[in-house]
Design a protein around this motif. Structure first.
Motif, PDB file in Angstrom:
ATOM      1  N   LYS A  55     -18.989  -2.066  -4.559  1.00 21.72           N
ATOM      2  CA  LYS A  55     -18.004  -2.929  -3.898  1.00 21.72           C
ATOM      3  C   LYS A  55     -16.639  -2.244  -3.862  1.00 21.72           C
ATOM      4  CE  LYS A  55     -20.384  -6.470  -2.696  1.00 21.72           C
ATOM      5  NZ  LYS A  55     -20.547  -6.801  -1.286  1.00 21.72           N
ATOM      6  N   ILE A  56     -16.301  -1.549  -4.934  1.00 23.34           N
ATOM      7  CA  ILE A  56     -15.041  -0.785  -4.942  1.00 23.34           C
ATOM      8  C   ILE A  56     -15.102   0.326  -3.899  1.00 23.34           C
ATOM      9  CG2 ILE A  56     -13.627   0.776  -6.334  1.00 23.34           C
ATOM     10  CD1 ILE A  56     -14.378  -1.023  -8.746  1.00 23.34           C
ATOM     11  N   GLY A  57     -16.270   0.971  -3.790  1.00 29.69           N
ATOM     12  CA  GLY A  57     -16.455   1.981  -2.756  1.00 29.69           C
ATOM     13  C   GLY A  57     -16.305   1.395  -1.357  1.00 29.69           C
ATOM     14  N   GLU A  58     -16.805   0.186  -1.156  1.00 31.60           N
ATOM     15  CA  GLU A  58     -16.639  -0.480   0.138  1.00 31.60           C
ATOM     16  C   GLU A  58     -15.166  -0.770   0.412  1.00 31.60           C
ATOM     17  OE1 GLU A  58     -19.174  -3.912  -0.123  1.00 31.60           O
ATOM     18  OE2 GLU A  58     -20.804  -2.873   0.896  1.00 31.60           O
ATOM     19  N   LEU A  59     -14.431  -1.142  -0.622  1.00 26.82           N
ATOM     20  CA  LEU A  59     -12.996  -1.392  -0.442  1.00 26.82           C
ATOM     21  C   LEU A  59     -12.262  -0.102  -0.058  1.00 26.82           C
ATOM     22  CD1 LEU A  59     -12.163  -3.858  -3.325  1.00 26.82           C
ATOM     23  CD2 LEU A  59     -12.113  -4.300  -0.874  1.00 26.82           C
ATOM     24  N   VAL A  95       1.302   1.269   7.912  1.00 25.60           N
ATOM     25  CA  VAL A  95       0.963   1.245   6.489  1.00 25.60           C
ATOM     26  C   VAL A  95       1.064  -0.182   5.953  1.00 25.60           C
ATOM     27  CG1 VAL A  95       1.724   1.989   4.191  1.00 25.60           C
ATOM     28  CG2 VAL A  95       1.578   3.647   6.056  1.00 25.60           C
ATOM     29  N   LEU A  96       2.096  -0.904   6.353  1.00 28.13           N
ATOM     30  CA  LEU A  96       2.250  -2.292   5.917  1.00 28.13           C
ATOM     31  C   LEU A  96       1.090  -3.156   6.414  1.00 28.13           C
ATOM     32  CD1 LEU A  96       4.042  -4.420   4.512  1.00 28.13           C
ATOM     33  CD2 LEU A  96       5.142  -4.786   6.727  1.00 28.13           C
ATOM     34  N   LEU A  97       0.703  -2.985   7.674  1.00 27.78           N
ATOM     35  CA  LEU A  97      -0.419  -3.756   8.215  1.00 27.78           C
ATOM     36  C   LEU A  97      -1.726  -3.396   7.526  1.00 27.78           C
ATOM     37  CD1 LEU A  97       0.456  -3.778  12.019  1.00 27.78           C
ATOM     38  CD2 LEU A  97       0.541  -5.702  10.417  1.00 27.78           C
ATOM     39  N   VAL A  98      -1.928  -2.115   7.232  1.00 30.61           N
ATOM     40  CA  VAL A  98      -3.122  -1.700   6.493  1.00 30.61           C
ATOM     41  C   VAL A  98      -3.160  -2.428   5.160  1.00 30.61           C
ATOM     42  CG1 VAL A  98      -4.183   0.214   5.226  1.00 30.61           C
ATOM     43  CG2 VAL A  98      -3.452   0.549   7.583  1.00 30.61           C
ATOM     44  N   PHE A  99      -2.044  -2.460   4.464  1.00 26.06           N
ATOM     45  CA  PHE A  99      -1.992  -3.103   3.155  1.00 26.06           C
ATOM     46  C   PHE A  99      -2.278  -4.600   3.252  1.00 26.06           C
ATOM     47  CE2 PHE A  99       0.356  -5.015  -0.433  1.00 26.06           C
ATOM     48  CZ  PHE A  99      -0.363  -4.434  -1.470  1.00 26.06           C
ATOM     49  N   ILE A 100      -1.676  -5.271   4.226  1.00 23.51           N
ATOM     50  CA  ILE A 100      -1.873  -6.721   4.374  1.00 23.51           C
ATOM     51  C   ILE A 100      -3.320  -7.043   4.729  1.00 23.51           C
ATOM     52  CG2 ILE A 100      -1.280  -8.720   5.818  1.00 23.51           C
ATOM     53  CD1 ILE A 100       1.584  -7.514   5.958  1.00 23.51           C
ATOM     54  N   VAL A 101      -3.865  -6.337   5.716  1.00 21.25           N
ATOM     55  CA  VAL A 101      -5.248  -6.601   6.128  1.00 21.25           C
ATOM     56  C   VAL A 101      -6.214  -6.212   5.006  1.00 21.25           C
ATOM     57  CG1 VAL A 101      -7.036  -6.000   7.812  1.00 21.25           C
ATOM     58  CG2 VAL A 101      -4.690  -6.368   8.581  1.00 21.25           C
ATOM     59  N   ALA A 106      -9.977  -7.425   0.764  1.00 24.81           N
ATOM     60  CA  ALA A 106     -10.329  -7.267  -0.646  1.00 24.81           C
ATOM     61  C   ALA A 106     -10.649  -8.620  -1.268  1.00 24.81           C
ATOM     62  CB  ALA A 106      -9.188  -6.588  -1.399  1.00 24.81           C
ATOM     63  N   PHE A 107      -9.894  -9.635  -0.899  1.00 25.01           N
ATOM     64  CA  PHE A 107     -10.178 -10.979  -1.393  1.00 25.01           C
ATOM     65  C   PHE A 107     -11.575 -11.402  -0.971  1.00 25.01           C
ATOM     66  CE2 PHE A 107     -10.192 -15.579  -0.691  1.00 25.01           C
ATOM     67  CZ  PHE A 107      -9.938 -16.011  -1.981  1.00 25.01           C
ATOM     68  N   ARG A 111     -14.653 -11.711  -3.820  1.00 23.26           N
ATOM     69  CA  ARG A 111     -15.090 -13.068  -4.184  1.00 23.26           C
ATOM     70  C   ARG A 111     -16.606 -13.118  -4.346  1.00 23.26           C
ATOM     71  NH1 ARG A 111     -15.647 -16.978   0.844  1.00 23.26           N
ATOM     72  NH2 ARG A 111     -16.467 -15.444   2.265  1.00 23.26           N
ATOM     73  N   GLU A 112     -17.328 -12.189  -3.703  1.00 25.72           N
ATOM     74  CA  GLU A 112     -18.780 -12.132  -3.864  1.00 25.72           C
ATOM     75  C   GLU A 112     -19.168 -11.516  -5.209  1.00 25.72           C
ATOM     76  OE1 GLU A 112     -20.321 -10.024  -0.554  1.00 25.72           O
ATOM     77  OE2 GLU A 112     -19.648 -11.498   0.902  1.00 25.72           O
TER      78      GLU A 112
END
Length: 114
Positions: A55-59, A95-101, A106-107, A111-112
């Motif tokens: 899951k971390i790899g997917e993130l 960069v800001l949009l990447v972080f927000i999305v 990530a949430f 959550r899974e």
């Protein structure tokens, strides 16, 4: 003589590197999926995909995809005529949009797991 890195050259480099990473991932992904003709092997793989480390790899993969997408949008805007004086602000907004999305994604991903 030393090369002086600026926002545009760093954005160019990151876009190229993420493109290479995504190309290699796509090849590996297609290879793995093409060898999953057995339903038992497929179910084992799907159970393995629930591993928190994967899951971390997917993130990480999600962040790479987002960075590549927003860098591509910035490049497209520059190619269609947006002034290059906006290159640095567009890179920062990207960069800001990447972080927000990525946070929203990530949430959803985490959550899974928990």
């Amino acid at each position: 003589m030393r090369y002086r890195w600026n926002t545009g050259s760093l954005a160019w480099l990151v876009h190229r590197v993420t493109g290479i990473i995504l190309s290699l991932y796509l090849i590996a992904h297609i290879y793995v999926l093409s060898h999953l003709k057995d339903p038992v092997a497929y179910n084992k793989l799907m159970a393995f995909m629930k591993n928190p480390l994967l899951k971390i790899g997917e993130l990480i993969l999600f962040a790479i995809v987002l960075k590549h997408v927003f860098a591509g949008i910035r490049i497209t805007l520059l190619e269609i005529g947006v002034s290059t004086k906006y290159q640095k602000p567009m890179a920062y907004v990207g960069v800001l949009l990447v972080f927000i999305v990525w946070l929203a994604g990530a949430f959803y991903f985490l959550r899974e797991v928990f």
